[in-house]
Design a protein around this motif. Structure first.
Motif, PDB file in Angstrom:
ATOM      1  N   GLY A  40       0.769  -1.237   0.000  1.00 60.75           N
ATOM      2  CA  GLY A  40       0.000   0.000   0.000  1.00 60.75           C
ATOM      3  C   GLY A  40       0.799   1.285   0.000  1.00 60.75           C
ATOM      4  N   VAL A  41       2.128   1.216  -0.169  1.00 58.12           N
ATOM      5  CA  VAL A  41       2.926   2.442  -0.221  1.00 58.12           C
ATOM      6  C   VAL A  41       2.806   3.070  -1.611  1.00 58.12           C
ATOM      7  CG1 VAL A  41       4.556   1.646   1.535  1.00 58.12           C
ATOM      8  CG2 VAL A  41       5.069   1.264  -0.880  1.00 58.12           C
ATOM      9  N   ARG A  42       3.127   4.353  -1.720  1.00 59.14           N
ATOM     10  CA  ARG A  42       3.054   5.027  -3.016  1.00 59.14           C
ATOM     11  C   ARG A  42       4.204   4.573  -3.908  1.00 59.14           C
ATOM     12  NH1 ARG A  42       0.102   8.862  -4.817  1.00 59.14           N
ATOM     13  NH2 ARG A  42      -0.380   9.797  -2.804  1.00 59.14           N
ATOM     14  N   ALA A  43       3.863   4.087  -5.088  1.00 63.82           N
ATOM     15  CA  ALA A  43       4.864   3.676  -6.070  1.00 63.82           C
ATOM     16  C   ALA A  43       5.230   4.874  -6.937  1.00 63.82           C
ATOM     17  CB  ALA A  43       4.319   2.558  -6.948  1.00 63.82           C
ATOM     18  N   LEU A  44       6.501   4.976  -7.279  1.00 53.38           N
ATOM     19  CA  LEU A  44       6.941   5.975  -8.252  1.00 53.38           C
ATOM     20  C   LEU A  44       6.552   5.516  -9.656  1.00 53.38           C
ATOM     21  CD1 LEU A  44       8.571   8.494  -9.068  1.00 53.38           C
ATOM     22  CD2 LEU A  44      10.596   7.039  -9.122  1.00 53.38           C
ATOM     23  N   GLY A  45       6.646   4.221  -9.898  1.00 53.00           N
ATOM     24  CA  GLY A  45       6.323   3.652 -11.191  1.00 53.00           C
ATOM     25  C   GLY A  45       6.633   2.171 -11.198  1.00 53.00           C
ATOM     26  N   VAL A  46       6.827   1.622 -12.395  1.00 55.16           N
ATOM     27  CA  VAL A  46       7.121   0.201 -12.560  1.00 55.16           C
ATOM     28  C   VAL A  46       8.400   0.044 -13.384  1.00 55.16           C
ATOM     29  CG1 VAL A  46       5.656  -0.050 -14.607  1.00 55.16           C
ATOM     30  CG2 VAL A  46       6.127  -2.031 -13.202  1.00 55.16           C
ATOM     31  N   VAL A  47       9.209  -0.952 -13.041  1.00 56.25           N
ATOM     32  CA  VAL A  47      10.470  -1.198 -13.740  1.00 56.25           C
ATOM     33  C   VAL A  47      10.191  -1.688 -15.159  1.00 56.25           C
ATOM     34  CG1 VAL A  47      12.592  -2.558 -13.775  1.00 56.25           C
ATOM     35  CG2 VAL A  47      11.669  -1.749 -11.588  1.00 56.25           C
ATOM     36  N   LEU A  48      10.731  -0.977 -16.152  1.00 56.05           N
ATOM     37  CA  LEU A  48      10.648  -1.395 -17.553  1.00 56.05           C
ATOM     38  C   LEU A  48      11.889  -2.177 -17.952  1.00 56.05           C
ATOM     39  CD1 LEU A  48       9.295   1.545 -19.737  1.00 56.05           C
ATOM     40  CD2 LEU A  48       8.253  -0.671 -19.341  1.00 56.05           C
ATOM     41  N   ILE A  49      13.048  -1.636 -17.629  1.00 63.60           N
ATOM     42  CA  ILE A  49      14.317  -2.282 -17.961  1.00 63.60           C
ATOM     43  C   ILE A  49      15.040  -2.544 -16.652  1.00 63.60           C
ATOM     44  CG2 ILE A  49      16.495  -2.104 -19.221  1.00 63.60           C
ATOM     45  CD1 ILE A  49      15.041  -0.162 -21.139  1.00 63.60           C
ATOM     46  N   LYS A  50      15.231  -3.819 -16.333  1.00 67.28           N
ATOM     47  CA  LYS A  50      15.723  -4.234 -15.024  1.00 67.28           C
ATOM     48  C   LYS A  50      17.139  -3.763 -14.727  1.00 67.28           C
ATOM     49  CE  LYS A  50      17.699  -8.629 -16.426  1.00 67.28           C
ATOM     50  NZ  LYS A  50      17.798 -10.030 -16.116  1.00 67.28           N
ATOM     51  N   ALA A  51      17.453  -3.756 -13.447  1.00 71.28           N
ATOM     52  CA  ALA A  51      18.815  -3.528 -12.977  1.00 71.28           C
ATOM     53  C   ALA A  51      19.285  -4.829 -12.344  1.00 71.28           C
ATOM     54  CB  ALA A  51      18.849  -2.402 -11.952  1.00 71.28           C
ATOM     55  N   ASP A  52      20.448  -5.328 -12.738  1.00 76.30           N
ATOM     56  CA  ASP A  52      20.949  -6.606 -12.249  1.00 76.30           C
ATOM     57  C   ASP A  52      21.509  -6.549 -10.831  1.00 76.30           C
ATOM     58  OD1 ASP A  52      20.281  -7.954 -14.593  1.00 76.30           O
ATOM     59  OD2 ASP A  52      22.174  -7.413 -15.543  1.00 76.30           O
ATOM     60  N   ALA A  53      21.785  -5.340 -10.337  1.00 75.61           N
ATOM     61  CA  ALA A  53      22.368  -5.203  -9.005  1.00 75.61           C
ATOM     62  C   ALA A  53      22.205  -3.768  -8.521  1.00 75.61           C
ATOM     63  CB  ALA A  53      23.859  -5.562  -9.049  1.00 75.61           C
ATOM     64  N   ALA A  54      22.396  -3.579  -7.233  1.00 72.54           N
ATOM     65  CA  ALA A  54      22.392  -2.226  -6.673  1.00 72.54           C
ATOM     66  C   ALA A  54      23.468  -1.403  -7.358  1.00 72.54           C
ATOM     67  CB  ALA A  54      22.648  -2.278  -5.167  1.00 72.54           C
TER      68      ALA A  54
END
Length: 129
Positions: A40-54
């Motif tokens: 239920g937290v506010r999302a900025l958006g959704v991942v389109l192109i993933k990140a493999d690591a921090a």
């Protein structure tokens, strides 16, 4: 693939971020995103192109259609919200008079957890009625 004007690029915080998952602002709210801290937290958006690591770049969809990962069953037309810390989505169903932080609206149905469905991403608030 060209990046459209309805996307933003940020840096992944805390680990890998998979495509279709909800993200929220990270510690540096102008530069980083991370998995949600709860349901239920506010999302900025959704991942389109993933990140493999921090520390890696991640492309986020805002104000456009995007594939999303379901936590549970979702019907076409359902408003969707963050389901939990895994970044998956569920149908928003707040009780009467209770606000929900909505991430968008489902354009396709999902039946099972991990089903991929298309949604229009538009972070906003709705009130149950």
């Amino acid at each position: 693939m060209a990046v459209e004007t309805d996307t933003v690029t940020r840096i992944a915080e805390g680990g890998a971020l998979g495509a279709g998952l909800a993200v929220m602002p990270g510690t540096d709210t102008n530069k980083q995103v991370k998995l949600p801290t709860g349901a239920g937290v506010r999302a900025l958006g959704v991942v389109l192109i993933k990140a493999d690591a921090a520390g890696r770049p991640v492309t986020i969809a805002v104000g456009r259609k995007a594939p999303c990962v379901a936590k549970s069953a979702i019907s076409v037309g359902d408003l969707i919200e963050v389901a939990g810390t895994d970044g998956k989505w569920k149908a928003a169903a707040p009780a009467a008079g209770v606000n929900a932080l909505v991430g968008g609206m489902a354009l396709e149905s999902a039946t099972l957890e991990d089903d991929i469905f298309e949604a229009v991403i538009f972070p906003s608030t709705m009130q149950g009625g």
